[in-house]
Design an enzyme around this catalytic site. Structure first.
Site, PDB file in Angstrom:
ATOM      1  N   GLU A   1       7.188   1.288   5.619  1.00  0.00           N
ATOM      2  CA  GLU A   1       8.162   0.526   6.423  1.00  0.00           C
ATOM      3  C   GLU A   1       8.212  -0.931   5.962  1.00  0.00           C
ATOM      4  O   GLU A   1       9.274  -1.548   5.965  1.00  0.00           O
ATOM      5  CB  GLU A   1       7.797   0.634   7.917  1.00  0.00           C
ATOM      6  CG  GLU A   1       8.119   2.024   8.455  1.00  0.00           C
ATOM      7  CD  GLU A   1       7.292   2.441   9.651  1.00  0.00           C
ATOM      8  OE1 GLU A   1       6.645   1.596  10.282  1.00  0.00           O
ATOM      9  OE2 GLU A   1       7.304   3.663   9.948  1.00  0.00           O
TER      10      GLU A   1
ATOM     11  N   HIS B   1       2.499  -0.364   3.762  1.00  0.00           N
ATOM     12  CA  HIS B   1       3.119   0.721   4.524  1.00  0.00           C
ATOM     13  C   HIS B   1       4.578   0.853   4.074  1.00  0.00           C
ATOM     14  O   HIS B   1       5.236  -0.143   3.783  1.00  0.00           O
ATOM     15  CB  HIS B   1       3.039   0.410   6.029  1.00  0.00           C
ATOM     16  CG  HIS B   1       3.389   1.607   6.864  1.00  0.00           C
ATOM     17  ND1 HIS B   1       4.691   1.981   7.093  1.00  0.00           N
ATOM     18  CD2 HIS B   1       2.611   2.518   7.506  1.00  0.00           C
ATOM     19  CE1 HIS B   1       4.692   3.084   7.846  1.00  0.00           C
ATOM     20  NE2 HIS B   1       3.450   3.428   8.098  1.00  0.00           N
TER      21      HIS B   1
ATOM     22  N   GLY C   1       7.001   9.795  10.693  1.00  0.00           N
ATOM     23  CA  GLY C   1       7.839   9.698  11.890  1.00  0.00           C
ATOM     24  C   GLY C   1       8.941  10.737  11.962  1.00  0.00           C
ATOM     25  O   GLY C   1       9.857  10.632  12.776  1.00  0.00           O
TER      26      GLY C   1
ATOM     27  N   LYS D   1       2.225   0.425  15.058  1.00  0.00           N
ATOM     28  CA  LYS D   1       3.492  -0.206  14.653  1.00  0.00           C
ATOM     29  C   LYS D   1       3.887  -1.245  15.700  1.00  0.00           C
ATOM     30  O   LYS D   1       3.018  -1.915  16.244  1.00  0.00           O
ATOM     31  CB  LYS D   1       4.580   0.854  14.452  1.00  0.00           C
ATOM     32  CG  LYS D   1       4.114   2.016  13.593  1.00  0.00           C
ATOM     33  CD  LYS D   1       5.215   2.907  13.153  1.00  0.00           C
ATOM     34  CE  LYS D   1       4.617   4.098  12.425  1.00  0.00           C
ATOM     35  NZ  LYS D   1       5.588   4.889  11.716  1.00  0.00           N
TER      36      LYS D   1
ATOM     37  N   SER E   1       3.144  12.335  10.269  1.00  0.00           N
ATOM     38  CA  SER E   1       3.264  13.292  11.367  1.00  0.00           C
ATOM     39  C   SER E   1       1.986  14.110  11.594  1.00  0.00           C
ATOM     40  O   SER E   1       2.050  15.282  11.975  1.00  0.00           O
ATOM     41  CB  SER E   1       4.471  14.218  11.169  1.00  0.00           C
ATOM     42  OG  SER E   1       5.651  13.441  11.093  1.00  0.00           O
TER      43      SER E   1
ATOM     44  N   GLU F   1       0.801   8.676   2.155  1.00  0.00           N
ATOM     45  CA  GLU F   1       1.802   8.887   3.196  1.00  0.00           C
ATOM     46  C   GLU F   1       3.160   9.206   2.569  1.00  0.00           C
ATOM     47  O   GLU F   1       3.922   8.287   2.221  1.00  0.00           O
ATOM     48  CB  GLU F   1       1.946   7.620   4.044  1.00  0.00           C
ATOM     49  CG  GLU F   1       0.683   7.226   4.772  1.00  0.00           C
ATOM     50  CD  GLU F   1       1.021   6.533   6.093  1.00  0.00           C
ATOM     51  OE1 GLU F   1       0.529   6.989   7.120  1.00  0.00           O
ATOM     52  OE2 GLU F   1       1.783   5.554   6.073  1.00  0.00           O
TER      53      GLU F   1
ATOM     54  N   ASN G   1      -1.903   3.788  13.825  1.00  0.00           N
ATOM     55  CA  ASN G   1      -0.977   2.695  13.500  1.00  0.00           C
ATOM     56  C   ASN G   1       0.023   2.604  14.647  1.00  0.00           C
ATOM     57  O   ASN G   1       0.913   3.440  14.756  1.00  0.00           O
ATOM     58  CB  ASN G   1      -0.266   3.007  12.171  1.00  0.00           C
ATOM     59  CG  ASN G   1       0.812   1.988  11.853  1.00  0.00           C
ATOM     60  OD1 ASN G   1       0.879   0.919  12.468  1.00  0.00           O
ATOM     61  ND2 ASN G   1       1.660   2.303  10.881  1.00  0.00           N
TER      62      ASN G   1
HETATM   63  C1  PEP Z   1       2.533   5.972   9.891  1.00  0.00           C
HETATM   64  O1  PEP Z   1       3.274   5.179  10.414  1.00  0.00           O
HETATM   65  O2  PEP Z   1       1.688   5.572   9.091  1.00  0.00           O
HETATM   66  C2  PEP Z   1       2.653   7.386  10.232  1.00  0.00           C
HETATM   67  C3  PEP Z   1       1.992   8.256   9.536  1.00  0.00           C
HETATM   68  O3  PEP Z   1       3.467   7.684  11.294  1.00  0.00           O
HETATM   69  P1  PEP Z   1       3.628   9.137  11.976  1.00  0.00           P
HETATM   70  O4  PEP Z   1       2.255   9.657  12.227  1.00  0.00           O
HETATM   71  O5  PEP Z   1       4.378   8.845  13.245  1.00  0.00           O
HETATM   72  O6  PEP Z   1       4.398   9.983  11.030  1.00  0.00           O
END
Ligand code: PEP
Length: 257
Positions: free
Chosen positions: A101, A99, A177, A15, A217, A171, A13
């Site tokens: 976000e 997501h 993040g 973003k 992460s 998630e 992703n």
């Molecule tokens: C994400 O944005 O779906 C995500 C898992 O980000 P990160 O791997 O940076 O935590």
């Protein structure tokens, strides 16, 4: 992972990062680093305007193009929106919905996530449906209850045949993040529960066919352990998908037995 019954999926992703002009070089570097023999589907979910480049240059290294959002509407006067039909028309194979976000910064509700997933399925695009609890919910022992609610809401009105084409991404919000990863046991516990919810809704055959990813992460160092869990069928990867060598290393972990 359980390759006998379902696909292993490694999805990046991006973003709101990278540039369209950098897609070709990124994929060349990714190809150099990725194992030749792969046992997983590799996807990069990119800003919509980069999808055509991802389709074009991704063919050579078998990377599927994904988007990060879609309109619930089919077409019409919705300035700034992008429909599932438009995504399909340029070759989009996957699209993230729900997501955290988007839920947080764009106030996306569970019913909107459900409508978006249905819009994608109608155009044969695989929705990657994100669910996940906040730190507060985890600390108050509300994780399973909340995840169950989110999964049921996201899949409302989606039939058994269609749900086989959905991917669910667990998630935990506190792990996105932040550099904090759920332990393999924590992630497995929730992914197993998600499969149990799908089993209750659609039966065992369907439940064992749905790919459930972990995101939060995930990186080159922790991917192998997370992916060794029986109900974790891949990863949704933010930060580490921006670096070709790191993303390739996760693909390599997903290709090992
Ligand atoms: C994400 O944005 O779906 C995500 C898992 O980000 P990160 O791997 O940076 O935590």
């Amino acid at each position: 992972m359980n390759r006998k019954y379902r696909h292993t999926v490694i999805a990046g992703n991006w973003k709101m990062n990278q540039l369209n002009s950098g897609v070709k070089v990124f994929l060349e570097q990714l190809k150099e680093n990725m194992p030749k023999a792969r046992a997983c589907d590799v996807v990069l979910c990119v800003p919509a305007l980069m999808v055509p480049s991802m389709v074009r240059y991704g063919k050579d290294c078998r990377v599927a193009a994904g988007a990060q959002d879609v309109s619930k509407h089919e077409k019409g006067a919705y300035t700034g929106e992008i429909s599932a039909d438009m995504l399909a028309d340029v070759g989009t194979r996957y699209c993230i919905v729900g997501h955290s976000e988007r839920r947080e910064y764009h106030a996306e509700s569970d019913s909107l996530v459900n409508e978006k997933a249905k819009a994608l399925l109608a155009k044969n695009i695989i929705p990657i449906i994100c669910v996940g609890e906040s730190l507060e919910q985890r600390e108050n022992n509300l994780t399973m209850e909340y995840i169950t609610y989110q999964v049921c809401a996201a899949l409302s009105g989606i039939d058994a045949q269609q749900v086989r084409h959905c991917v669910i991404a667990y998630e935990p919000i506190w792990a996105i993040g932040t550099g904090k990863t759920a332990s393999a046991e924590q992630a497995e516990e929730v992914c197993r529960e998600i499969r149990a919810v799908i089993r209750r809704l659609y039966g065992a055959r369907v439940a064992r066919a749905v790919s459930i990813l972990y995101g939060g992460s995930m990186n080159a160092g922790n991917a192998a352990e997370l992916l060794s869990m029986p109900d974790i069928d891949g990863g949704l990867i933010g930060g580490a998908s921006l670096k070709p060598a790191d993303f390739a290393s996760i693909v390599a972990s997903a290709s090992q037995d």
